[in-house]
Design a protein around this motif. Structure first.
Motif, PDB file in Angstrom:
ATOM      1  N   TRP A 175      98.677  25.831  93.010  1.00 21.50           N
ATOM      2  CA  TRP A 175      96.977  25.135  93.710  1.00 21.50           C
ATOM      3  C   TRP A 175      98.169  23.704  94.133  1.00 21.50           C
ATOM      4  CZ3 TRP A 175      95.002  21.066  91.632  1.00 21.50           C
ATOM      5  CH2 TRP A 175      95.130  20.932  89.657  1.00 21.50           C
ATOM      6  N   TYR A 424      89.203  27.611  88.708  1.00 24.29           N
ATOM      7  CA  TYR A 424      89.154  26.603  90.841  1.00 24.29           C
ATOM      8  C   TYR A 424      88.320  25.427  90.435  1.00 24.29           C
ATOM      9  CZ  TYR A 424      89.397  31.946  92.269  1.00 24.29           C
ATOM     10  OH  TYR A 424      89.387  33.194  92.688  1.00 24.29           O
ATOM     11  N   ALA A 428      89.684  22.332  91.818  1.00 25.38           N
ATOM     12  CA  ALA A 428      88.958  21.728  92.625  1.00 25.38           C
ATOM     13  C   ALA A 428      88.755  20.690  92.679  1.00 25.38           C
ATOM     14  CB  ALA A 428      88.103  22.234  92.971  1.00 25.38           C
ATOM     15  N   GLN A 432      90.359  17.522  95.096  1.00 23.01           N
ATOM     16  CA  GLN A 432      89.209  16.655  96.075  1.00 23.01           C
ATOM     17  C   GLN A 432      89.529  15.040  95.269  1.00 23.01           C
ATOM     18  OE1 GLN A 432      85.107  18.174  94.985  1.00 23.01           O
ATOM     19  NE2 GLN A 432      85.662  17.961  97.616  1.00 23.01           N
ATOM     20  N   VAL A 436      92.780  15.926  99.013  1.00 19.74           N
ATOM     21  CA  VAL A 436      91.984  17.442  99.759  1.00 19.74           C
ATOM     22  C   VAL A 436      90.249  16.986  99.951  1.00 19.74           C
ATOM     23  CG1 VAL A 436      91.607  19.769 100.015  1.00 19.74           C
ATOM     24  CG2 VAL A 436      93.504  18.351  98.505  1.00 19.74           C
ATOM     25  N   ASN A 438      86.866  18.609 101.938  1.00 21.23           N
ATOM     26  CA  ASN A 438      85.527  19.854 101.349  1.00 21.23           C
ATOM     27  C   ASN A 438      86.460  20.694 102.426  1.00 21.23           C
ATOM     28  OD1 ASN A 438      84.236  18.157  99.932  1.00 21.23           O
ATOM     29  ND2 ASN A 438      83.088  17.243 101.346  1.00 21.23           N
ATOM     30  N   LEU A 441      88.648  22.935 100.931  1.00 18.86           N
ATOM     31  CA  LEU A 441      88.443  23.762  99.702  1.00 18.86           C
ATOM     32  C   LEU A 441      88.753  25.216  99.557  1.00 18.86           C
ATOM     33  CD1 LEU A 441      86.524  21.126  97.519  1.00 18.86           C
ATOM     34  CD2 LEU A 441      88.414  21.465  97.538  1.00 18.86           C
ATOM     35  N   LEU A 448      85.766  30.406  95.093  1.00 13.10           N
ATOM     36  CA  LEU A 448      84.779  28.753  94.917  1.00 13.10           C
ATOM     37  C   LEU A 448      84.000  28.745  95.016  1.00 13.10           C
ATOM     38  CD1 LEU A 448      85.497  26.036  92.991  1.00 13.10           C
ATOM     39  CD2 LEU A 448      85.717  25.031  95.957  1.00 13.10           C
ATOM     40  N   ALA A 454      81.500  23.182  92.786  1.00 10.37           N
ATOM     41  CA  ALA A 454      82.425  23.135  93.320  1.00 10.37           C
ATOM     42  C   ALA A 454      82.797  21.833  92.691  1.00 10.37           C
ATOM     43  CB  ALA A 454      83.046  22.550  95.058  1.00 10.37           C
ATOM     44  N   ASN A 455      82.715  21.400  93.017  1.00 14.03           N
ATOM     45  CA  ASN A 455      83.491  19.587  92.244  1.00 14.03           C
ATOM     46  C   ASN A 455      82.605  19.601  90.282  1.00 14.03           C
ATOM     47  OD1 ASN A 455      83.682  16.624  91.036  1.00 14.03           O
ATOM     48  ND2 ASN A 455      84.613  16.664  93.511  1.00 14.03           N
TER      49      ASN A 455
END
Length: 460
Positions: A175, A424, A428, A432, A436, A438, A441, A448, A454-455
């Protein structure tokens, strides 16, 4: 120079470090194949200024259930019952107070006073119970075999899944490498990879077009043996003649190899020249393998402008965490070395005035069982991890701390704790922060969307 590891672990570690490419002889050439790339075309989402991630990989499977321990009476009783003679005495734990209460109190292993200080002053955060997950998993799911990653409890497979953050399928891209594919173009187009390894090649930093640039933590960017200024000029002339013949060859492989060697030596000179301008750090680093790797990372960060770097990802590592036996002796040494090295590196970023721009985080094969093998532990699943830096919203625990009751809701079997936070989500959140978008992602981390966040919110 490396810490002594069991031979089986060393074999696994070596295989993982070289599984994504050929074992090339020069640290510069090792990365040049990644420098000769079509730079990633996707732009970052509103990112500006310099930012760097530093991955600290703990080879062997870190038993973090002795690093962060519940200290309230109920939580400690469950911990003590599960760990038996591996339990850290309650009175010796270093107390921490998380900003977000969950009904329990916690303490850190007595060997990590530096981490306690960083947590208390808000630069260190704990990410609770992270592991390889395809989707959220309950104890019933585990017993039924539903939604489980392949080859749980295997060093090789779980390390690959941590480094790739794709437990759904084996992958040769990490990743960190896939992020570099997207963000490499933000750096000056001198061919130097955005990803720099202080511990050889690795899957984590290997993308589709970007490979890590390997730098020796002691010697820096090395040239080929026998081609230094102290070696005979005739040797350099002969070597150059071979490369010129390769460049003029009709054979495409010979052309590519000659081009890679030329760029390797050019980039080596760029890095050596830049490091020659690095300021002398006042921060004292421990004379450990990890300490020296992080010292070189700090020196490279200090010359980021000379290297044309706006985004960078560094990889360092520490071995010895496969504690099947002798854990009460080995673990204090391991935790102390980790704590001292992380603290020194953070202090160096403060000295350089870029603490807010550098985030350090840990990864490891897996957690370990709460139950013990006499005086050690077996391969587990979920584990706690650390994030450190001025951009971290520290002093808090993110995610859900597990119930440590054997046979409880969070126990898969034999004290193997089921993760509640996925790799993930962990990756992620860091991606971010690095820049990166959105929209990228979902491509980087395909599953994810199966998780509620996600965050995770630990980055400012």
């Amino acid at each position: 120079m490396k810490q002594t590891l069991p031979s089986a672990l060393m074999n696994r570690r070596t295989l993982l470090k070289w599984s994504c490419g050929a074992a090339l002889g020069s640290s510069s050439l090792l990365a040049t194949l990644g420098g000769l790339t079509a730079m990633g075309s996707a732009a970052a989402a509103g990112s500006s200024g310099y930012r760097a991630l530093v991955c600290v990989y703990l080879y062997g499977g870190n038993d973090a259930f002795n690093l962060i321990v519940p200290t309230d009476s109920t939580g400690y009783a469950a911990y003590r019952s599960a760990r038996v003679k591996l339990a850290i005495p309650q009175s010796s734990l270093l107390p921490i107070t998380a900003k977000t209460p969950d009904g329990h109190q916690y303490g850190l292993h007595p060997s990590v006073p530096e981490l306690q200080s960083l947590f208390s002053t808000g630069q260190l955060g704990v990410i609770a119970n992270v592991g390889t997950l395809l989707a959220p998993v309950t104890r019933m799911d585990y017993l039924a075999g539903n939604n489980l990653p392949q080859q749980l409890f295997s060093h090789y497979d779980q390390t690959n899944q941590w480094m790739t953050s794709r437990p759904e399928t084996p992958d040769l891209t990490g990743w960190g490498g896939r992020i570099a594919d997207l963000l490499q173009s933000q750096n000056q187009a001198n061919g130097l990879s955005m990803n720099i390894s202080l511990d050889g090649n690795n899957v984590f930093q290997s993308g589709n077009t970007v490979l890590p640039y390997a730098v020796d933590p002691q010697a820096g960017a090395q040239d080929f043996d026998g081609l230094t200024a102290n070696d005979p000029a005739e040797r350099l002339k002969a070597f150059q003649s071979i490369i010129d013949q390769g460049s003029a060859s009709a054979n495409l492989l010979e052309q590519q190899q000659a081009g890679a060697v030329k760029q390797s030596r050019m980039l080596g000179k760029v890095v050596r020249t830049a490091l020659g301008q690095a300021p002398v750090l006042k921060t004292v680093f421990p004379n450990s393998d990890l300490g020296q790797q992080l010292k070189m990372a700090a020196q490279l960060i200090s010359v980021r402008s000379q290297l044309g770097a706006t985004r960078q990802v560094f990889f360092v590592s520490m071995g010895g965490f496969d504690t099947h036996d002798n854990q009460p002796i080995a673990q204090p040494r391991l935790f102390s070395a980790l704590s001292q090295a992380l603290s020194a590196f953070y202090n160096a970023t403060v000295e350089l005035g870029i603490a807010n721009s550098v985030t350090t985080f840990t990864q490891s094969d897996f957690g370990r069982t709460l139950t013990n093998n006499d005086n050690g532990t077996d391969h587990g699943w979920g584990s706690h991890h650390l994030v450190l830096g001025g951009g971290v919203i520290g002093g808090d625990i993110y995610g859900s701390m597990p119930d440590l009751t054997i046979g409880g809701a969070n126990d898969a079997d034999l004290g193997r704790i089921i993760p509640s936070t996925s790799t993930y989500q962990y990756a992620a959140t860091l991606g971010q922060w690095l820049g990166v978008s959105n929209s990228d992602l979902a491509t980087l981390f395909p599953n994810l969307n199966r998780f509620n966040k996600a965050n995770l919110g630990f980055m400012a």
